[in-house]
Design a protein around this motif. Structure first.
Motif, mmCIF file in Angstrom:
data_model
loop_
_atom_site.group_PDB
_atom_site.id
_atom_site.type_symbol
_atom_site.label_atom_id
_atom_site.label_comp_id
_atom_site.label_asym_id
_atom_site.label_seq_id
_atom_site.Cartn_x
_atom_site.Cartn_y
_atom_site.Cartn_z
ATOM 1 N N THR A 111 0.845 -1.184 0.000
ATOM 2 C CA THR A 111 0.000 0.000 0.000
ATOM 3 C C THR A 111 0.885 1.239 0.000
ATOM 4 N N ARG A 165 -3.470 3.604 -2.582
ATOM 5 C CA ARG A 165 -3.526 2.682 -3.719
ATOM 6 C C ARG A 165 -2.518 1.558 -3.495
ATOM 7 N N ARG A 194 -3.533 -0.032 -8.406
ATOM 8 C CA ARG A 194 -4.890 -0.565 -8.345
ATOM 9 C C ARG A 194 -5.509 -0.131 -7.019
ATOM 10 N N GLU A 195 -6.824 -0.216 -6.952
ATOM 11 C CA GLU A 195 -7.530 0.078 -5.707
ATOM 12 C C GLU A 195 -7.330 -1.078 -4.728
ATOM 13 N N ALA A 196 -7.469 -0.806 -3.449
ATOM 14 C CA ALA A 196 -7.382 -1.862 -2.432
ATOM 15 C C ALA A 196 -8.590 -2.787 -2.571
ATOM 16 N N TRP A 197 -8.381 -4.082 -2.314
ATOM 17 C CA TRP A 197 -9.472 -5.045 -2.408
ATOM 18 C C TRP A 197 -10.486 -4.804 -1.301
ATOM 19 N N LEU A 198 -11.763 -4.848 -1.641
ATOM 20 C CA LEU A 198 -12.823 -4.814 -0.631
ATOM 21 C C LEU A 198 -13.147 -6.218 -0.164
ATOM 22 N N ASP A 238 -11.601 -10.261 -0.294
ATOM 23 C CA ASP A 238 -10.472 -11.138 -0.609
ATOM 24 C C ASP A 238 -10.985 -12.472 -1.122
ATOM 25 N N GLY A 250 -11.593 -8.558 -5.204
ATOM 26 C CA GLY A 250 -12.129 -7.485 -6.017
ATOM 27 C C GLY A 250 -12.300 -6.192 -5.236
ATOM 28 N N ALA A 251 -12.202 -5.090 -5.958
ATOM 29 C CA ALA A 251 -12.454 -3.754 -5.413
ATOM 30 C C ALA A 251 -13.861 -3.346 -5.825
ATOM 31 N N ALA A 252 -14.326 -2.224 -5.308
ATOM 32 C CA ALA A 252 -15.670 -1.741 -5.646
ATOM 33 C C ALA A 252 -15.798 -1.574 -7.158
ATOM 34 N N ASP A 258 -15.681 -4.036 -9.362
ATOM 35 C CA ASP A 258 -15.108 -5.181 -10.076
ATOM 36 C C ASP A 258 -16.134 -6.303 -10.188
#
Length: 157
Positions: free
Chosen positions: A44, A75, A93-97, A99, A125-127, A129
Motif C-alpha cells: 500500500t 492505492r 490498483r484500488e485496495a481489495w474490498l 479477498d 475485487g475492489a468496488a 469489479d
C-alpha cells in the motif's frame, strides 16, 4: 497581396501567443510526487513513502502518470516502483474490498423483489469489479459486481 500580408500577421500573432503561453507554463513550476524508496508489488502506498519534487522549467509531466496525493495515497502497487521515478497509472490498483475465500452476502434486486444468499468469493475485487462467487447452499458458481459495502450484486441472466 493584402490577403498574404493578413495571413502573415495572423501567423505572427498566433506564434507570439504560443510563445507567451509556453513562457507562462515555464514560470509555473509544477510540483509532483514520486516514491522516495522502492515500493514493492502488493504494498500500500502511503504519503510517507513519497517525496515532492519540482519539475525543471520547461519540463512537462507525462499524461499517463500519477503524481498527485489523491492519485497515489492508499492505492496498491501492481509492480515495483523505483525511487525518483514517475508512477504509471497502470502500475496502481484500488485496495481489495473482498479477498479470495471471503464470505459475502450476494443480493439480487429487481423492483420490490430482493433475494439474498451467502456465498464465498473465488477471486478478490475492489468496488465495481466483477468477481466469481460460489453459492454456499447450491455450490453454483456465478459472477457479480462488488459493491462499496462489500456485498456482491447479481443481475438476471
Amino acid at each position: 497581396m493584402r490577403r498574404r500580408n493578413a495571413l502573415l500577421h495572423i501567423r505572427t500573432a498566433v506564434l507570439a501567443f504560443a510563445m507567451l503561453g509556453g513562457a507562462a507554463q515555464a514560470a509555473d513550476q509544477e510540483v509532483v510526487l514520486v516514491p522516495n524508496r522502492v515500493i514493492y508489488p502488493g504494498e500500500t502506498i502511503a504519503l510517507s513513502s513519497l517525496k515532492e519534487i519540482t519539475l525543471k522549467p520547461g519540463k512537462v509531466r507525462p499524461d499517463a502518470v500519477a503524481t498527485l496525493a489523491d492519485e497515489l495515497d492508499g492505492r496498491i502497487a501492481k509492480r515495483t516502483l523505483l525511487p525518483g521515478r514517475y508512477v504509471p497509472i497502470t502500475a496502481l490498483r484500488e485496495a481489495w474490498l473482498v479477498d479470495r475465500g471471503a464470505s459475502v452476502q450476494v443480493v439480487f434486486a429487481s423492483g420490490p423483489l430482493m433475494i439474498s444468499a451467502a456465498a464465498v468469493t473465488l477471486e478478490p475485487g475492489a468496488a465495481g469489479d466483477v468477481v466469481k462467487v460460489r453459492n454456499l447452499d447450491s455450490g453454483k458458481v456465478f459472477t457479480g459486481t462488488v459493491m462499496a459495502d462489500g456485498s456482491i450484486r447479481v443481475g438476471a441472466i
